[in-house]
Scaffold this motif. Structure first.
Motif, PDB file in Angstrom:
ATOM      1  N   THR A 159      -3.105  11.218  -4.466  1.00  0.00           N
ATOM      2  CA  THR A 159      -1.923  10.485  -4.942  1.00  0.00           C
ATOM      3  C   THR A 159      -0.702  11.396  -5.082  1.00  0.00           C
ATOM      4  O   THR A 159       0.423  10.970  -4.809  1.00  0.00           O
ATOM      5  N   ASP A 193     -12.404   0.138   0.533  1.00  0.00           N
ATOM      6  CA  ASP A 193     -12.585   0.174  -0.919  1.00  0.00           C
ATOM      7  C   ASP A 193     -11.298  -0.377  -1.549  1.00  0.00           C
ATOM      8  O   ASP A 193     -10.284   0.311  -1.609  1.00  0.00           O
ATOM      9  N   PRO A 194     -11.310  -1.618  -2.043  1.00  0.00           N
ATOM     10  CA  PRO A 194     -10.094  -2.239  -2.605  1.00  0.00           C
ATOM     11  C   PRO A 194      -9.463  -1.422  -3.742  1.00  0.00           C
ATOM     12  O   PRO A 194      -8.237  -1.316  -3.814  1.00  0.00           O
ATOM     13  N   ASP A 195     -10.289  -0.862  -4.610  1.00  0.00           N
ATOM     14  CA  ASP A 195      -9.738  -0.091  -5.732  1.00  0.00           C
ATOM     15  C   ASP A 195      -9.014   1.158  -5.231  1.00  0.00           C
ATOM     16  O   ASP A 195      -7.935   1.519  -5.717  1.00  0.00           O
ATOM     17  N   GLU A 196      -9.645   1.819  -4.250  1.00  0.00           N
ATOM     18  CA  GLU A 196      -9.027   3.020  -3.688  1.00  0.00           C
ATOM     19  C   GLU A 196      -7.702   2.668  -2.994  1.00  0.00           C
ATOM     20  O   GLU A 196      -6.698   3.375  -3.146  1.00  0.00           O
ATOM     21  N   GLN A 197      -7.695   1.575  -2.265  1.00  0.00           N
ATOM     22  CA  GLN A 197      -6.477   1.160  -1.585  1.00  0.00           C
ATOM     23  C   GLN A 197      -5.359   0.856  -2.580  1.00  0.00           C
ATOM     24  O   GLN A 197      -4.194   1.208  -2.351  1.00  0.00           O
ATOM     25  N   THR A 198      -5.715   0.227  -3.682  1.00  0.00           N
ATOM     26  CA  THR A 198      -4.721  -0.091  -4.712  1.00  0.00           C
ATOM     27  C   THR A 198      -4.091   1.174  -5.270  1.00  0.00           C
ATOM     28  O   THR A 198      -2.869   1.264  -5.450  1.00  0.00           O
ATOM     29  N   GLU A 199      -4.911   2.209  -5.531  1.00  0.00           N
ATOM     30  CA  GLU A 199      -4.396   3.469  -6.056  1.00  0.00           C
ATOM     31  C   GLU A 199      -3.475   4.166  -5.052  1.00  0.00           C
ATOM     32  O   GLU A 199      -2.437   4.727  -5.425  1.00  0.00           O
ATOM     33  N   LEU A 242      -1.701   2.739  -2.680  1.00  0.00           N
ATOM     34  CA  LEU A 242      -0.448   1.994  -2.578  1.00  0.00           C
ATOM     35  C   LEU A 242       0.443   2.237  -3.794  1.00  0.00           C
ATOM     36  O   LEU A 242       1.660   2.352  -3.680  1.00  0.00           O
ATOM     37  N   LYS A 243      -0.183   2.339  -4.985  1.00  0.00           N
ATOM     38  CA  LYS A 243       0.581   2.641  -6.190  1.00  0.00           C
ATOM     39  C   LYS A 243       1.233   4.024  -6.104  1.00  0.00           C
ATOM     40  O   LYS A 243       2.318   4.243  -6.637  1.00  0.00           O
ATOM     41  N   ASP A 250       1.025   1.555   3.458  1.00  0.00           N
ATOM     42  CA  ASP A 250      -0.105   0.745   3.905  1.00  0.00           C
ATOM     43  C   ASP A 250      -1.350   1.619   3.989  1.00  0.00           C
ATOM     44  O   ASP A 250      -1.271   2.858   3.996  1.00  0.00           O
TER      45      ASP A 250
END
Length: 571
Positions: free
Chosen positions: A62, A83-89, A91-92, A97
């Motif tokens: 990050t 991994d949706p959680d990893e993708q969210t982090e 993007l944050k 993308d």
């Protein structure tokens, strides 16, 4: 910074050694691919346009994503894991993308194209030229300020303003102007080194941010000269050859400012001063310019009132037959009599008028004032023609000829009572159209005079085609002719060249009997300057003319013999 006109900008990739070689797939789609192997290489490759950075998830934490985003990259993380959680982090953290492999070539092309459009929509890229815009420049400049403060090194900022672009845009339309700006961006980008940042600041203005270097001023001047040279070359757009030009202002950190706002402001002020000196000039900011900038803003604020209240007045300077010592015509010169500021020099307010877009309105105002003066002079028994200085704004106006005829007829005058002065630089753009406008004026009876001859850059073929009656030799040549043998030879050559074209020759800025005698000896027929009379209002001109139109106040014409016998070489 690369000016990329394809579907995608430059795509930069950063892969770990354990990756499956997914970046090779970029060879199969429409993009410019720059593979990098380390984080250090990414930092060194700060984007010269806002590039997409495709980075392996194994190298994208990050903190790194946030850092690359601040550098100006559009960060795209490539992973083989959904991994949706990893993708969210990710993007944050600032990624635009996350791409999950595998992807087909067609889908990869679509995803990257969509991301590029998103970056443009977010306002960091100029959609016309695909260069970074003002917002992106501000972010990059802030980063460079932080880096320069740590390193203790100076860096330069350049403001580049195109000359004659507005005239082209008005004449050929905004679509044509857009195409021209794209070509300008491409040519400029090819001259900009990889570690520089080229931005479109707005309109026809560009900014170049140079890296920190102990020799920043020298490097900036050298680059400015190269850019001006490139921008003076003709551009081919839709079958038309368009010649522009540029003026460049430079500010240096920390000498001229320690903030983005000050550096940009001072580079802009320096650019304005370069522009006021003529096409193709470069100026470095100085603190004295700031005072001039405040003065310019004051003038700009008071201009509308000046036009409404007719504070802009015409002065007239006689043009003299040097051999006969008689007044043969006059030149109209604009002056601004401001109630609080007093008499303002044209060199101060004419650039402000151009910048404010009031050139066309002012041109018609001057024509009316001159025609009124001609009527008054006729009533006083003075039969002289008056020369008016034309501007690009007027020659580029579609109904310019109709307006001239309308004003002349309204005052019951003839066109042969008017002369129109132009400069060589006015023919840099729309040459054929302007030549036709000038030819129409000549056919109607007006005379066309080329002003400031010798300091322009028009080619000889264009000069020969111009419907000229006379050519004026610039005062800068006249001022040095008596004391410099090389300059005398140059003046003599200019006179002979003009006469070979069957044009009358007028010398400007004659301020002494010695200059007058020398010019007569060199073959010059006419002149104007303080030696004969200072510019004066039309009413005073009448009194002066009836008293001194035979020029009894000066000595009789010199004999046709060398006035400077001790230095006759080259005559």
């Amino acid at each position: 910074m690369k000016a990329v006109m394809s579907i995608l900008p430059e795509v930069v990739t950063l892969c770990s050694q354990s990756s499956n070689g997914w970046d090779q797939q970029l060879n199969e789609i429409d993009c410019q691919w720059n593979p990098l192997n380390s984080v250090a290489q990414v930092d060194a490759a700060t984007p010269r346009s806002v590039s997409l950075l495709l980075v392996d998830s194994a190298m994208a934490d990050t903190a790194a994503i946030g850092h690359w985003k601040r550098l100006g990259f559009g960060v795209v993380v490539v992973t083989e894991h959904s991994d949706p959680d990893e993708q969210t982090e990710l993007l944050k953290a600032g990624a635009v993308d996350v791409l999950t492999l595998p992807l087909s070539n067609e889908l990869l092309q679509q995803r990257l194209s969509g991301l590029w459009q998103l970056i443009v929509a977010q306002g960091t890229v100029d959609p016309l030229t695909q260069l970074p815009n003002r917002r992106s420049l501000t972010a990059q400049l802030q980063l460079q300020l932080q880096s320069a403060q740590q390193q203790g090194l100076p860096f330069a900022l350049m403001f580049v303003d195109l000359e004659f672009f507005k005239a082209v845009n008005d004449l050929h339309g905004h679509s044509f102007g857009d195409l021209l700006l794209r070509e300008v961006a491409i040519q400029m980008a090819q001259e900009i080194p990889e570690d520089h940042l080229l931005c479109r600041y707005g309109g026809d203005e560009f900014v170049v941010l140079l890296p920190a270097d102990a020799s920043s001023e020298t490097l900036a001047r050298q680059l400015a000269i190269r850019l001006i040279s490139v921008l003076e070359q003709p551009f081919e757009v839709q079958g038309r050859r368009i010649t522009l030009g540029a003026s460049v202002g430079i500010s240096i950190y920390p000498e001229h400012g320690d903030s983005a706002e000050l550096l940009l402001k001072h580079a802009d002020i320096a650019m304005f001063h370069a522009k006021s000196r003529g096409v193709g000039d470069v100026m470095l900011y100085s603190r004295f310019m700031a005072e001039d900038s405040d003065y310019r803003q004051t003038l700009e604020q008071r201009l509308p009132t000046a036009l409404a209240e007719q504070q802009l007045v015409m002065y007239y300077q006689p043009v003299v037959d040097l051999l006969a010592s008689k007044v043969v015509s006059a030149e109209a010169l604009l002056r601004w009599e401001e109630p609080e500021l007093g008499l303002i020099s044209p060199g101060d307010f004419l650039p402000v008028i151009d910048a404010a877009g009031l050139g066309e309105q002012l041109g018609e105002y001057i024509l009316n004032q001159v025609c009124q003066t001609l009527v008054c002079w006729q009533q006083a028994g003075i039969q002289l023609s008056i020369a008016i200085n034309l501007s690009n704004f007027q020659l580029d106006t579609v109904d310019f000829l109709n307006r001239v005829h309308s004003v002349v007829e309204a005052h019951e005058l003839d066109m042969h009572q008017l002369q129109f002065e132009i400069t060589e630089s006015m023919l840099f753009t729309s040459t054929e159209r302007k030549l036709e406008q000038l030819s129409s004026l000549r056919r109607a009876g007006a005379e066309i005079i080329l002003d400031d001859f010798g300091f322009g850059r028009s080619d000889l073929s264009t000069l020969i085609r111009m419907p000229l009656s006379a050519i004026k030799i610039d005062r800068r040549f006249v001022a040095q002719a008596c004391d410099n043998s090389d300059m005398r030879l140059l003046v003599k050559s200019l006179i002979q060249f003009a006469q070979s074209l069957d044009k009358r020759v007028v010398a400007e800025g004659i301020e002494s009997q010695q200059q007058r005698d020398l010019l007569l000896f060199l073959g010059c027929e006419m002149g104007q300057g303080f030696e004969f009379a200072h510019p004066m209002p039309g009413e005073l001109f009448i009194d002066w003319y009836h008293q001194d139109h035979e020029l009894r106040v000066i000595t009789q014409p010199a004999q046709q013999s060398p006035p400077l016998t001790e230095e006759r070489e080259g005559f």
